[in-house]
Scaffold this motif. Structure first.
Motif, PDB file in Angstrom:
ATOM      1  N   GLY A 227       0.823  -1.200   0.000  1.00 26.39           N
ATOM      2  CA  GLY A 227       0.000   0.000   0.000  1.00 26.39           C
ATOM      3  C   GLY A 227       0.852   1.243   0.000  1.00 26.39           C
ATOM      4  O   GLY A 227       2.074   1.177  -0.105  1.00 26.39           O
ATOM      5  N   TRP A 228       0.179   2.385   0.139  1.00 30.82           N
ATOM      6  CA  TRP A 228       0.893   3.663   0.091  1.00 30.82           C
ATOM      7  C   TRP A 228       0.593   4.551   1.297  1.00 30.82           C
ATOM      8  O   TRP A 228       1.311   5.516   1.555  1.00 30.82           O
ATOM      9  N   GLY A 229      -0.460   4.244   2.061  1.00 33.79           N
ATOM     10  CA  GLY A 229      -0.879   5.148   3.132  1.00 33.79           C
ATOM     11  C   GLY A 229      -0.742   4.543   4.513  1.00 33.79           C
ATOM     12  O   GLY A 229      -0.750   3.317   4.692  1.00 33.79           O
ATOM     13  N   GLU A 230      -0.622   5.431   5.507  1.00 32.02           N
ATOM     14  CA  GLU A 230      -0.569   5.030   6.902  1.00 32.02           C
ATOM     15  C   GLU A 230      -1.975   5.075   7.502  1.00 32.02           C
ATOM     16  O   GLU A 230      -2.775   5.943   7.154  1.00 32.02           O
ATOM     17  N   PHE A 231      -2.275   4.157   8.402  1.00 33.48           N
ATOM     18  CA  PHE A 231      -3.586   4.112   9.037  1.00 33.48           C
ATOM     19  C   PHE A 231      -3.500   3.272  10.307  1.00 33.48           C
ATOM     20  O   PHE A 231      -2.500   2.592  10.552  1.00 33.48           O
ATOM     21  N   GLU A 232      -4.571   3.322  11.092  1.00 27.55           N
ATOM     22  CA  GLU A 232      -4.613   2.557  12.334  1.00 27.55           C
ATOM     23  C   GLU A 232      -5.173   1.160  12.064  1.00 27.55           C
ATOM     24  O   GLU A 232      -6.200   1.010  11.400  1.00 27.55           O
ATOM     25  N   ILE A 233      -4.492   0.165  12.595  1.00 25.74           N
ATOM     26  CA  ILE A 233      -4.920  -1.227  12.455  1.00 25.74           C
ATOM     27  C   ILE A 233      -5.476  -1.697  13.795  1.00 25.74           C
ATOM     28  O   ILE A 233      -4.806  -1.594  14.824  1.00 25.74           O
ATOM     29  N   ALA A 234      -6.700  -2.190  13.785  1.00 26.61           N
ATOM     30  CA  ALA A 234      -7.285  -2.783  14.987  1.00 26.61           C
ATOM     31  C   ALA A 234      -6.903  -4.258  15.020  1.00 26.61           C
ATOM     32  O   ALA A 234      -7.025  -4.972  14.024  1.00 26.61           O
ATOM     33  N   ILE A 235      -6.430  -4.699  16.174  1.00 25.87           N
ATOM     34  CA  ILE A 235      -5.980  -6.082  16.350  1.00 25.87           C
ATOM     35  C   ILE A 235      -6.757  -6.689  17.519  1.00 25.87           C
ATOM     36  O   ILE A 235      -6.679  -6.191  18.646  1.00 25.87           O
ATOM     37  N   SER A 236      -7.505  -7.743  17.259  1.00 26.31           N
ATOM     38  CA  SER A 236      -8.285  -8.407  18.304  1.00 26.31           C
ATOM     39  C   SER A 236      -7.696  -9.783  18.585  1.00 26.31           C
ATOM     40  O   SER A 236      -7.547 -10.599  17.662  1.00 26.31           O
ATOM     41  N   LEU A 237      -7.366 -10.030  19.853  1.00 24.56           N
ATOM     42  CA  LEU A 237      -6.859 -11.333  20.271  1.00 24.56           C
ATOM     43  C   LEU A 237      -8.017 -12.125  20.867  1.00 24.56           C
ATOM     44  O   LEU A 237      -8.671 -11.674  21.809  1.00 24.56           O
ATOM     45  N   LEU A 238      -8.265 -13.301  20.333  1.00 30.77           N
ATOM     46  CA  LEU A 238      -9.309 -14.179  20.853  1.00 30.77           C
ATOM     47  C   LEU A 238      -8.646 -15.383  21.504  1.00 30.77           C
ATOM     48  O   LEU A 238      -7.776 -16.027  20.889  1.00 30.77           O
ATOM     49  N   PHE A 239      -9.045 -15.699  22.714  1.00 32.65           N
ATOM     50  CA  PHE A 239      -8.372 -16.712  23.516  1.00 32.65           C
ATOM     51  C   PHE A 239      -9.095 -18.054  23.452  1.00 32.65           C
ATOM     52  O   PHE A 239     -10.268 -18.133  23.073  1.00 32.65           O
ATOM     53  N   HIS A 240      -8.390 -19.101  23.848  1.00 32.62           N
ATOM     54  CA  HIS A 240      -8.991 -20.429  23.920  1.00 32.62           C
ATOM     55  C   HIS A 240     -10.109 -20.434  24.963  1.00 32.62           C
ATOM     56  O   HIS A 240     -10.116 -19.633  25.910  1.00 32.62           O
ATOM     57  N   ASP A 241     -11.035 -21.356  24.797  1.00 39.24           N
ATOM     58  CA  ASP A 241     -12.226 -21.376  25.648  1.00 39.24           C
ATOM     59  C   ASP A 241     -11.889 -21.497  27.127  1.00 39.24           C
ATOM     60  O   ASP A 241     -12.538 -20.856  27.969  1.00 39.24           O
ATOM     61  N   ASP A 242     -10.875 -22.303  27.473  1.00 41.33           N
ATOM     62  CA  ASP A 242     -10.590 -22.510  28.902  1.00 41.33           C
ATOM     63  C   ASP A 242      -9.924 -21.313  29.564  1.00 41.33           C
ATOM     64  O   ASP A 242      -9.756 -21.283  30.777  1.00 41.33           O
ATOM     65  N   VAL A 243      -9.548 -20.292  28.767  1.00 43.98           N
ATOM     66  CA  VAL A 243      -8.980 -19.071  29.350  1.00 43.98           C
ATOM     67  C   VAL A 243     -10.052 -18.310  30.125  1.00 43.98           C
ATOM     68  O   VAL A 243      -9.766 -17.631  31.121  1.00 43.98           O
ATOM     69  N   GLY A 244     -11.285 -18.422  29.664  1.00 42.17           N
ATOM     70  CA  GLY A 244     -12.383 -17.796  30.385  1.00 42.17           C
ATOM     71  C   GLY A 244     -12.476 -16.293  30.219  1.00 42.17           C
ATOM     72  O   GLY A 244     -13.101 -15.603  31.018  1.00 42.17           O
ATOM     73  N   GLU A 245     -11.841 -15.760  29.174  1.00 40.78           N
ATOM     74  CA  GLU A 245     -11.868 -14.319  28.923  1.00 40.78           C
ATOM     75  C   GLU A 245     -12.355 -14.048  27.512  1.00 40.78           C
ATOM     76  O   GLU A 245     -12.147 -14.853  26.596  1.00 40.78           O
ATOM     77  N   LYS A 246     -12.991 -12.887  27.332  1.00 40.08           N
ATOM     78  CA  LYS A 246     -13.374 -12.463  25.993  1.00 40.08           C
ATOM     79  C   LYS A 246     -12.144 -11.929  25.259  1.00 40.08           C
ATOM     80  O   LYS A 246     -11.029 -11.981  25.764  1.00 40.08           O
ATOM     81  N   LYS A 247     -12.370 -11.380  24.090  1.00 38.20           N
ATOM     82  CA  LYS A 247     -11.259 -10.890  23.277  1.00 38.20           C
ATOM     83  C   LYS A 247     -10.604  -9.657  23.895  1.00 38.20           C
ATOM     84  O   LYS A 247     -11.211  -8.934  24.700  1.00 38.20           O
TER      85      LYS A 247
END
Length: 272
Positions: free
Chosen positions: A120-140
């Motif tokens: 690409g040619w432009g700068e921008f903000e990237i949203a990054i979502s981490l999703l955990f394994h079920d036994d972690v017991g936490e949302k993203k």
């Protein structure tokens, strides 16, 4: 349970001998998985915390003579272990939200290494979502990173050999982790588990395949020579310096308040 993420950002100018100016912040995200709490009998371990040091960032190369108006740089965005360990024991998948101008701007990476590359040619903000394994017991956990293509304070044309590197160090803290998650992850190389009393009883830990644990690491990644080394010593020094700046500011405010208290009452009324 909250995920605490103290973070520090460095860019490629730090590698070139310039004084680093990291941004320090503490993000607290209260996002327990309600479904997990309702559907499982898995107990949480009170007063126990699990730390997962991660680094997320971008590496961008200028294309030089091959550059066009719409494709001037080749870049990669990624999430890696702070010491390049495999994160797939904790992270199930990563979702990258790119600029809407890209085809299929929402990209899902379901196996390590958690990364993608684009042009690409432009700068921008990237949203990054981490999703955990079920036994972690936490949302993203949602993170944000600004894609940087152009160097600051560097005279002359860009180099096709030296990329623009911007990375953020982050320690994800899992307080009161579920018992099964703790048992499964306690010997994982990407996870920091504090010592617990000898009387602390846990289910026996499953036998991990060491080859599998190394399969998703980034120690031999093609871009690893450009990764920033966030050593523990450097982290402690910068955190100490930040605390000292805060303490100095507190002292300054206290002095100002003291001076105000010593002013004559009539003067303070007039100033109001």
């Amino acid at each position: 349970m909250p995920l605490n993420a103290p973070s520090m950002t460095q860019n490629d100018s730090d590698l070139g001998g310039n004084e680093a100016d990291p941004r320090l912040q503490l993000t607290k995200i209260a996002n327990p998985s309600e479904d997990f709490e309702k559907k499982t009998s898995n107990k949480r371990l009170k007063d126990v915390e699990i730390y997962v040091p991660i680094v997320f960032g971008t590496i961008a190369f200028w294309l030089g003579k091959k550059a066009t108006e719409t494709q001037s740089h080749r870049w990669s965005v990624y999430v890696r272990g702070a010491t390049n360990e495999d994160l797939s024991g904790v992270i199930k998948k990563v979702v990258f939200q790119l600029h809407p101008s890209f085809n299929n701007p929402v990209r899902v990476v379901e196996s390590p290494p958690f990364e993608l590359s684009e042009c690409g040619w432009g700068e921008f903000e990237i949203a990054i979502s981490l999703l955990f394994h079920d036994d972690v017991g936490e949302k993203k956990l949602d993170l944000y990173h600004h894609l940087k293509l152009y160097a600051e304070n560097e005279p002359g044309p860009q180099s096709t050999k030296k990329p623009i590197v911007v990375e953020t160090y982050n320690e994800i803290v899992f307080p009161d982790p579920p018992e099964d998650f703790f048992s499964r992850i306690q010997n994982h190389p990407a996870v920091v588990v504090p010592r617990h009393p000898a009387t602390f009883k846990l289910p026996s830990a499953p036998i991990e395949d060491l080859h599998a644990l190394k399969r998703g690491d980034t120690k031999n990644h093609p871009l690893s020579q450009w990764f920033i080394n966030f050593s523990e010593a450097d982290e402690l020094l910068k955190l100490t310096a930040a605390r000292q700046r805060v303490q100095a500011h507190i002292v300054k405010l206290r002095r100002q308040l003291s001076v105000m208290d010593e002013l004559p009452q009539t003067f303070k009324l007039d100033s109001d």
